[in-house]
Scaffold this active site. Structure first.
Site, PDB file in Angstrom:
ATOM      1  N   ASP A   1      69.048   5.733 131.993  1.00  0.00           N
ATOM      2  CA  ASP A   1      69.715   6.031 130.726  1.00  0.00           C
ATOM      3  C   ASP A   1      70.753   4.955 130.394  1.00  0.00           C
ATOM      4  OD1 ASP A   1      70.069   7.488 128.406  1.00  0.00           O
ATOM      5  OD2 ASP A   1      71.534   8.871 129.279  1.00  0.00           O
TER       6      ASP A   1
ATOM      7  N   GLY B   1      85.423  13.025 125.986  1.00  0.00           N
ATOM      8  CA  GLY B   1      84.187  12.983 125.215  1.00  0.00           C
ATOM      9  C   GLY B   1      83.135  13.906 125.794  1.00  0.00           C
TER      10      GLY B   1
ATOM     11  N   VAL C   1      83.671  15.487 129.451  1.00  0.00           N
ATOM     12  CA  VAL C   1      84.433  14.627 130.351  1.00  0.00           C
ATOM     13  C   VAL C   1      85.910  14.697 129.967  1.00  0.00           C
ATOM     14  CG1 VAL C   1      84.690  12.323 131.330  1.00  0.00           C
ATOM     15  CG2 VAL C   1      82.458  13.080 130.524  1.00  0.00           C
TER      16      VAL C   1
ATOM     17  N   LYS D   1      83.905  15.401 135.083  1.00  0.00           N
ATOM     18  CA  LYS D   1      82.760  15.784 134.255  1.00  0.00           C
ATOM     19  C   LYS D   1      82.380  17.228 134.580  1.00  0.00           C
ATOM     20  CE  LYS D   1      79.249  12.995 133.774  1.00  0.00           C
ATOM     21  NZ  LYS D   1      77.998  12.243 134.081  1.00  0.00           N
TER      22      LYS D   1
ATOM     23  N   GLY E   1      78.587  14.406 126.196  1.00  0.00           N
ATOM     24  CA  GLY E   1      77.301  13.727 126.154  1.00  0.00           C
ATOM     25  C   GLY E   1      76.193  14.661 126.563  1.00  0.00           C
TER      26      GLY E   1
END
Length: 403
Positions: free
Chosen positions: A172, A56, A63, A78, A58
């Site tokens: 976050d 995914g 990642v 990452k 972000g």
């Protein structure tokens, strides 16, 4: 300014320098919006990590799941997006994230193993791979049950308390940064914009995810930011799990922030009256606008949830067990005898005959003969016996009567 019809519920970290427009729920500053994943399946990174699949993207970058050929294990890697690297100008923030998380050692926090750089200037954060799904993906399938909600939020609260004790504020907290493993345990990840109170790093705390930001975070009050900001964000996550929607929204980031700062959230039980009152109270206390009205520590929030949750029962699955008809007589005999066993015990404990089940007043309808019970009470005893017999059959036991 032309407003988008879709409410602004942005779930990616945003850059303060962007304008207020929202395009299909995304802002023009999404770091990975116009980028292609830099690694593909089968690629080998730094002659050591074989990429297995893309996991995914972000706010910080991409990642991947990879196989560590040196240590024979799967890891999550990452890699920051090109846009993020251009914003940083160097890799200091990436190194800072790794050093921040490396300070934390908790079962509900995804550990960072290493930070590596390549000759071409690219950088990678190597983390433990947690097999499971992030909470955002699970939410897309529908709201989870109350026991799962309580356990998940409790796990995250314990993790945050550990981080706060180390003077680290996540900044976050949102469903996408909470991973539930195959056993249902929650793990907090992505400390990419963590605010390190010890180091006084005050340039990243205001870059969180808008819909989950605390009021003080929306106003960039970094000097006064502490763990209660994360507690607020966790309260928002709890609200979303309970209600299936966020408490605040807006057509622009500015409108959303104004609502966070001034609007009152609709109480969860006005949306779903099956929500337990105590859980609503915990949620609203966590997301109080004034930090002084919130939980002082995430541990306090976890303890309140723990008191509600009790234990998490995991009985053997008896849903497919068929009880042979020849055992019906046994069930009735056991129901009557179990009733009498409990009656004797109740009398010994000082209980008295009562018309209703009321343990607090020590009255109970079992203190009369079984054949005088109403049918509803007999069914209660039968159900208890039936559950035990099904459990025995599911465990492989056979039930035979001696001649």
């Amino acid at each position: 300014m032309q407003m988008n019809d879709e409410l602004f519920r942005h779930t990616q970290t945003v850059d303060r320098s962007s304008d207020d427009s929202a395009i299909n729920g995304r802002t023009p500053t999404d770091p990975t919006q116009n980028e292609v994943a830099p690694q593909q399946e089968g690629d080998v990174i730094l002659d050591r990590f074989e990429v297995k699949r893309f996991l995914g993207s972000g706010a910080f970058g991409f990642v991947f799941l990879a196989y560590d050929m040196d240590l024979d294990r799967l890891v999550a890697i990452k890699k920051p997006s090109q846009r993020m690297l251009s914003q940083l100008g160097n890799i200091d923030q990436l190194i800072r994230e790794a050093r921040t998380v490396a300070q934390l050692d908790h079962e509900n926090i995804v550990p960072v193993y290493d930070t590596l750089s390549a000759p071409d200037g690219s950088c990678y954060i190597i983390s433990k791979f947690v097999r499971g799904q992030d909470l955002r993906s699970l939410l897309l399938r529908g709201r989870p049950g109350m026991p799962k909600i309580v356990k998940t939020i409790k796990d995250v609260a314990f993790a945050l308390h550990h981080a706060h004790l180390n003077a680290i504020v996540h900044c976050d907290i949102k469903p996408a940064n909470i991973i539930l493993d195959d056993n249902g345990k929650a793990h907090v990840t992505d400390f990419g914009i963590a605010f390190n109170l010890k180091a006084c790093l005050q340039d990243t705390a205001s870059d969180g995810t808008p819909a989950y930001m605390s009021p003080e975070q929306t106003q960039e009050q970094n000097k006064s930011l502490d763990g209660r900001s994360d507690i607020y964000s966790l309260g928002i996550v709890l609200y979303e799990l309970l209600c299936g929607q966020l408490p605040f929204s807006g057509e622009t980031r500015t409108e959303l922030f104004n609502n966070i700062l001034s609007a009152n959230a609709r109480p969860p039980r006005q949306i779903d009256d099956s929500i337990p009152r105590i859980i609503e109270t915990i949620c609203l206390k966590a997301m109080a606008r004034d930090p002084a009205q919130r939980y002082t520590t995430a541990l306090d929030m976890a303890r309140d949830l723990e008191q509600y949750a009790g234990y998490d029962p995991k009985p053997i699955d008896v849903s497919m067990v068929d009880v042979p008809p020849e055992l019906n007589k046994l069930i009735e005999e056991l129901s009557e005898n179990t009733h009498d066993i409990w009656a004797v015990q109740r009398y010994q404990d000082g209980w008295k005959l009562g018309d209703v089940r009321n343990d607090s007043h020590k009255t109970h309808p079992c203190l009369i003969a079984y054949d005088q019970l109403p049918e509803s009470e007999k069914q209660y005893d039968r159900a208890t016996v039936l559950g035990t017999i099904k459990g025995m059959l599911a465990l492989g036991y056979t039930i035979e009567k001696k001649n």
